[in-house]
Enzyme design. Structure first.
Site, PDB file in Angstrom:
ATOM      1  N   SER A 267      43.467   8.050  12.662  1.00 38.31           N
ATOM      2  CA  SER A 267      44.546   8.406  13.565  1.00 38.31           C
ATOM      3  C   SER A 267      44.197   9.667  14.358  1.00 38.31           C
ATOM      4  O   SER A 267      43.123   9.721  14.947  1.00 38.31           O
ATOM      5  CB  SER A 267      45.805   8.575  12.721  1.00 38.31           C
ATOM      6  N   LYS A 271      40.472  10.633  16.024  1.00 41.44           N
ATOM      7  CA  LYS A 271      40.078  11.289  17.280  1.00 41.44           C
ATOM      8  C   LYS A 271      39.193  12.491  16.939  1.00 41.44           C
ATOM      9  O   LYS A 271      38.171  12.751  17.596  1.00 41.44           O
ATOM     10  CB  LYS A 271      41.306  11.769  18.056  1.00 41.44           C
ATOM     11  N   TRP A 360      50.901   0.391  19.093  1.00 37.71           N
ATOM     12  CA  TRP A 360      50.995   1.742  19.673  1.00 37.71           C
ATOM     13  C   TRP A 360      49.598   2.306  19.947  1.00 37.71           C
ATOM     14  O   TRP A 360      49.364   2.980  20.947  1.00 37.71           O
ATOM     15  CB  TRP A 360      51.777   2.608  18.695  1.00 37.71           C
ATOM     16  N   HIS A 412      48.967   0.490  11.191  1.00 34.87           N
ATOM     17  CA  HIS A 412      48.330   1.780  11.432  1.00 34.87           C
ATOM     18  C   HIS A 412      47.905   2.401  10.109  1.00 34.87           C
ATOM     19  O   HIS A 412      48.633   3.210   9.529  1.00 34.87           O
ATOM     20  CB  HIS A 412      49.346   2.671  12.160  1.00 34.87           C
TER      21      HIS A 412
HETATM   22  C1  GCU Z   1      51.191   9.594  16.625  1.00 32.83           C
HETATM   23  C2  GCU Z   1      50.385   9.807  17.877  1.00 32.83           C
HETATM   24  C3  GCU Z   1      49.041   9.103  17.779  1.00 32.83           C
HETATM   25  C4  GCU Z   1      48.327   9.539  16.525  1.00 32.83           C
HETATM   26  C5  GCU Z   1      49.231   9.292  15.351  1.00 32.83           C
HETATM   27  C6  GCU Z   1      48.710   9.738  14.003  1.00 32.83           C
HETATM   28  O1  GCU Z   1      51.573   8.254  16.514  1.00 32.83           O
HETATM   29  O2  GCU Z   1      51.137   9.343  18.958  1.00 32.83           O
HETATM   30  O3  GCU Z   1      48.254   9.377  18.911  1.00 32.83           O
HETATM   31  O4  GCU Z   1      47.112   8.860  16.392  1.00 32.83           O
HETATM   32  O5  GCU Z   1      50.441   9.970  15.525  1.00 32.83           O
HETATM   33  O6  GCU Z   1      47.974  10.721  13.928  1.00 32.83           O
HETATM   34  O7  GCU Z   1      49.136   9.109  13.022  1.00 32.83           O
END
Ligand code: GCU
Length: 430
Positions: A267, A271, A360, A412
């Protein structure tokens, strides 16, 4: 009606699998901005050309990519998206509070190392735990994970020191309660002949807007600065910076093969590992899980989260260089996109792990990003997706490429069933 035993076992198994899968990730209005999930509304776009330099010259071989085009793109990602980070701090010190203890019935050697980033030993310290397979007598490769939890919360090992984590109220509290993120089975890595290390991301920089008052970035502010400049580090750069400091430690430990370190995170931490691997080429492999927007997914595709959503000041602007926000309403003029991040890892192995109902994060946007970056991997003679047809969930046909892609059935998460796939990938490339 009686069902055969195998059917019953299979039913129980899939129910268990369902129970651990989070619901489909599909918020519809975020920060007041509607979210699109219709393929026919993603819009048309043209990606920045990876193989044409700023001077208009075509990049036709790996040498020109490495010497000329890669540095150009790297600079753009740094200045626009994640923000510049400082070099290794002079005052940094390592303290092995647990220099090597036999654990897991003799299967592993465990170390706990505190990395002091500054000369202030009361603050700005990162707690690393490292497990090395005791069966391996030479320096071992390892997987370095960055986590949302303190390591004592995710690993079943009574000898672990209790860490601290940031509370919702922005206070540091003892990490003595279970975490919602579940436990991780460390032994699966040891059995595969590799070590495993992990760190709590908040040891480096807190994950909230006001974090600038507490984390490592604060210590670099000039007297007249209240926050980093528009091209300076957001929290994701800080997490990536911390991973490079873990690498600095690995280089000093003779039981670890620092030329064979893989990174994994999920997540926002997906990144972070992608950026860490791009920025610090000492890392050999990256596994970026569900990295989504601002990670491997294409920002130009208006599907799921967009730059407008992620950099809204009420949400995650603090994770990025402030410059990134200026592209909220003009994504088509952004000189980079997710495929640039993917390509910047080349020729080193990169695995993108996604989830089929994680709308998402746009798993298709990650696939298309890998497709667009494939020509750069090909310049080096490395394997990358050869198809523009999105593989279905659980399909493993693209998993084992140098530029690998795997989408699980589900949302996710990094599922327990993803780890054996990730380990197979690491066994091949680490
Ligand atoms: C939010 C955010 C995402 C990120 C995520 C996470 O949903 O919008 O960009 O990847 O959190 O870190 O779980």
């Amino acid at each position: 009606m009686k069902r055969p035993l195998t059917v019953l076992i299979l039913m129980a198994f899939s129910l268990a699998a369902l129970a651990q899968q989070p619901a489909a990730n599909r918020p519809t209005l975020v920060a007041g901005i509607p979210v699109n999930y219709q393929e026919d509304s993603v819009g048309s776009y043209e990606l920045p050309d990876l193989l044409t330099g700023a001077d208009g010259q075509k990049v036709t071989n790996a040498k020109v990519w490495t010497r000329k085009r890669r540095p150009e793109l790297l600079k753009l990602v740094e200045e626009i998206q994640f923000g510049k980070m400082p070099p290794r701090p002079k005052a940094m010190r390592f303290h092995a509070v647990d220099p090597g203890t036999s654990v897991f019935n003799g299967k592993a050697i465990r170390k706990q190392v505190v990395v002091y980033f500054t000369s202030d030993t009361a603050d700005h310290k990162m707690n690393l735990v490292i497990y090395l397979p005791s069966a391996v007598k030479k320096p071992v490769p390892l997987l370095m994970n960055i986590s949302f939890s303190a390591y004592n919360q995710i690993i079943d090992d009574p000898g672990l020191r209790v860490g601290t984590i940031w509370s919702r109220e922005g206070k540091k509290v003892r990490a003595d309660k279970p975490t919602p993120f579940g436990k991780l089975n460390v032994e699966q890595f040891l059995e595969a002949g590799m070590g495993f290390a992990t760190v709590y991301y908040g040891d480096i920089e807190p994950d909230f807007k006001e974090g600038i008052q507490y984390g490592i970035r604060k210590t670099y502010l000039k007297p007249n600065q209240t926050g980093p400049a528009a091209n300076e580090w957001g929290a994701i750069s800080a997490w990536a910076w911390g991973l490079s400091r873990a690498m600095d430690y690995f280089e000093t430990d003779k039981q670890i093969d620092a030329t064979r370190i893989a990174l994994q995170g999920a997540s926002r931490l997906g990144k972070a590992v992608l950026w860490a691997g791009i920025h610090d080429t000492r890392f050999k492999v990256v596994v970026a899980s569900i990295s989504g927007e601002g990670g491997a997914a294409l920002s130009r595709r208006n599907f799921g989260e967009t730059i407008g959503h992620i950099t809204d000041p009420s949400r995650y602007l603090y994770q990025f260089a402030a410059n990134y926000h200026t592209y909220s309403d003009k994504v088509n003029s952004l000189p980079i996109d997710g495929h640039v991040l993917v390509a910047l890892m080349a020729p080193r192995p990169l695995l993108l792990q996604t989830g089929s109902t994680d709308y998402w994060s746009d798993p298709k946007g990650e696939f298309l990003s890998a497709v667009a970056a494939a020509p750069v991997y090909k310049l080096f003679g490395k394997t990358a997706p050869e198809t523009t047809v999105m593989p279905p969930a659980e399909d493993t046909s693209l998993l084992m490429n140098h530029l690998g892609y795997f989408m699980h059935e589900g949302g996710h998460a990094v599922l327990p069933t993803d780890w054996p796939r990730i380990i197979a990938y690491l066994k091949k490339y680490l």
